[in-house]
Design a protein around this motif. Structure first.
Motif, mmCIF file in Angstrom:
data_model
loop_
_atom_site.group_PDB
_atom_site.id
_atom_site.type_symbol
_atom_site.label_atom_id
_atom_site.label_comp_id
_atom_site.label_asym_id
_atom_site.label_seq_id
_atom_site.Cartn_x
_atom_site.Cartn_y
_atom_site.Cartn_z
ATOM 1 N N UNK A 1 0.630 -1.128 -0.017
ATOM 2 C CA UNK A 1 0.282 0.167 -0.301
ATOM 3 C C UNK A 1 0.782 1.802 0.300
ATOM 4 N N UNK A 2 2.249 1.456 0.282
ATOM 5 C CA UNK A 2 3.278 2.083 0.995
ATOM 6 C C UNK A 2 3.621 2.363 -0.640
ATOM 7 N N UNK A 3 4.083 2.014 -0.727
ATOM 8 C CA UNK A 3 4.780 1.733 -2.807
ATOM 9 C C UNK A 3 4.143 2.229 -3.662
ATOM 10 N N UNK A 4 2.634 1.682 -3.324
ATOM 11 C CA UNK A 4 1.262 2.238 -4.248
ATOM 12 C C UNK A 4 1.164 3.667 -4.011
ATOM 13 N N UNK B 1 5.885 -7.203 -10.252
ATOM 14 C CA UNK B 1 5.951 -8.554 -11.114
ATOM 15 C C UNK B 1 6.601 -9.588 -9.746
ATOM 16 N N UNK B 2 6.047 -10.762 -10.427
ATOM 17 C CA UNK B 2 6.770 -11.635 -8.834
ATOM 18 C C UNK B 2 7.790 -12.445 -10.074
ATOM 19 N N UNK B 3 9.036 -12.736 -9.492
ATOM 20 C CA UNK B 3 9.966 -13.099 -10.535
ATOM 21 C C UNK B 3 10.438 -13.975 -8.789
ATOM 22 N N UNK B 4 11.697 -15.065 -9.197
ATOM 23 C CA UNK B 4 11.999 -15.434 -7.998
ATOM 24 C C UNK B 4 11.425 -15.793 -7.128
ATOM 25 N N UNK B 5 10.043 -15.877 -6.997
ATOM 26 C CA UNK B 5 9.192 -15.988 -5.637
ATOM 27 C C UNK B 5 9.922 -14.715 -5.288
ATOM 28 N N UNK B 6 9.713 -13.644 -5.496
ATOM 29 C CA UNK B 6 9.871 -12.337 -4.726
ATOM 30 C C UNK B 6 8.684 -11.641 -5.372
ATOM 31 N N UNK B 7 8.481 -10.730 -4.893
ATOM 32 C CA UNK B 7 7.806 -9.411 -5.608
ATOM 33 C C UNK B 7 8.374 -8.216 -6.008
ATOM 34 N N UNK B 8 7.902 -7.654 -7.087
ATOM 35 C CA UNK B 8 9.147 -6.731 -7.272
ATOM 36 C C UNK B 8 8.756 -5.826 -8.178
ATOM 37 N N UNK B 9 8.807 -4.232 -7.239
ATOM 38 C CA UNK B 9 8.160 -2.961 -7.962
ATOM 39 C C UNK B 9 9.063 -2.385 -9.056
ATOM 40 N N UNK B 10 8.637 -1.391 -9.839
ATOM 41 C CA UNK B 10 9.463 -0.562 -11.117
ATOM 42 C C UNK B 10 8.646 0.488 -11.292
ATOM 43 N N UNK B 11 9.380 0.912 -12.532
ATOM 44 C CA UNK B 11 8.852 1.816 -13.769
ATOM 45 C C UNK B 11 8.922 1.573 -14.880
ATOM 46 N N UNK C 1 10.501 6.740 -3.109
ATOM 47 C CA UNK C 1 10.550 7.830 -3.820
ATOM 48 C C UNK C 1 11.482 8.049 -4.919
ATOM 49 N N UNK C 2 12.332 7.625 -3.439
ATOM 50 C CA UNK C 2 13.913 8.355 -4.611
ATOM 51 C C UNK C 2 14.679 7.462 -5.327
ATOM 52 N N UNK C 3 13.854 6.110 -4.930
ATOM 53 C CA UNK C 3 14.065 4.548 -5.803
ATOM 54 C C UNK C 3 13.890 4.713 -6.689
ATOM 55 N N UNK C 4 12.463 5.295 -6.712
ATOM 56 C CA UNK C 4 11.842 4.860 -7.987
ATOM 57 C C UNK C 4 12.172 6.244 -9.205
ATOM 58 N N UNK C 5 13.154 6.879 -8.470
ATOM 59 C CA UNK C 5 13.347 7.784 -9.751
ATOM 60 C C UNK C 5 14.603 7.474 -10.026
ATOM 61 N N UNK C 6 15.937 6.581 -9.728
ATOM 62 C CA UNK C 6 16.975 6.094 -10.431
ATOM 63 C C UNK C 6 16.883 4.861 -11.054
ATOM 64 N N UNK C 7 17.170 4.940 -12.259
ATOM 65 C CA UNK C 7 17.654 3.568 -13.257
ATOM 66 C C UNK C 7 18.108 2.292 -12.120
#
Length: 156
Positions: free
Chosen positions: A64-67, A76-86, A146-152
């Motif tokens: 919820x915080x990430x969204x 996505x879920x890859x390697x049995x881990x949720x991932x978040x990206x842009x 927020x910071x992480x989402x702005x980085x490559x």
């Protein structure tokens, strides 16, 4: 005449598919849910729903915080881990369940301010480990997201 007819074969296939879809995901070492690779919110929500005990509430809160922090975030879920990206930038954050904690992985965490506390063997990666009775700083976490989402991001 004994044997399979197209109709009985179809019933067996349908029953088997229904059983697989309602079966609880298997928990791997440390209680990490085994969820099939998939893109979008549905596999991430399936992962969160399968997180054991108190970790499920942590997973819901993190999601919820990430969204909220990154509208339109890709999941996505890859390697049995949720991932978040842009979209077009790669993945900036991942989540993984361990026996005693939930690990949040910031793939470019060394560039965040302040730097998340968990060091990594990877030069740029930093971790945040969340234990059951930890005091969780939502404002700091949201700032990191927020910071992480702005980085490559990472291409995986």
């Amino acid at each position: 005449m004994a044997g399979k007819t197209p109709r009985t074969s179809a019933k067996r296939v349908t029953k088997a598919a229904a059983k697989r879809s309602t079966a609880k995901p298997r928990l791997l070492a440390g209680g990490n849910p085994q969820i099939a690779k998939g893109y979008g919110d549905a596999p991430v929500q399936a992962y969160i729903a399968a997180m054991p005990g108190w970790k499920r509430d942590v997973g819901r809160s993190l999601d919820a915080l990430i969204v909220r922090a990154v509208p339109g975030v890709h999941k996505a879920v890859k390697w049995n881990s949720p991932l978040y990206g842009v979209e077009g930038q790669g993945w900036f954050l991942g989540i993984h369940v361990f026996s005693r904690y939930v690990k949040v992985v910031f793939f470019r965490g060394a560039s965040l301010r302040p730097v998340p506390p968990g060091a990594s063997k990877q030069q740029h990666t930093r971790y945040l480990d969340i234990h059951e009775h930890d005091q969780f700083d939502e404002a700091q976490f949201t700032s990191w997201v927020k910071q992480a989402s702005r980085l490559p991001g990472e291409r995986m």
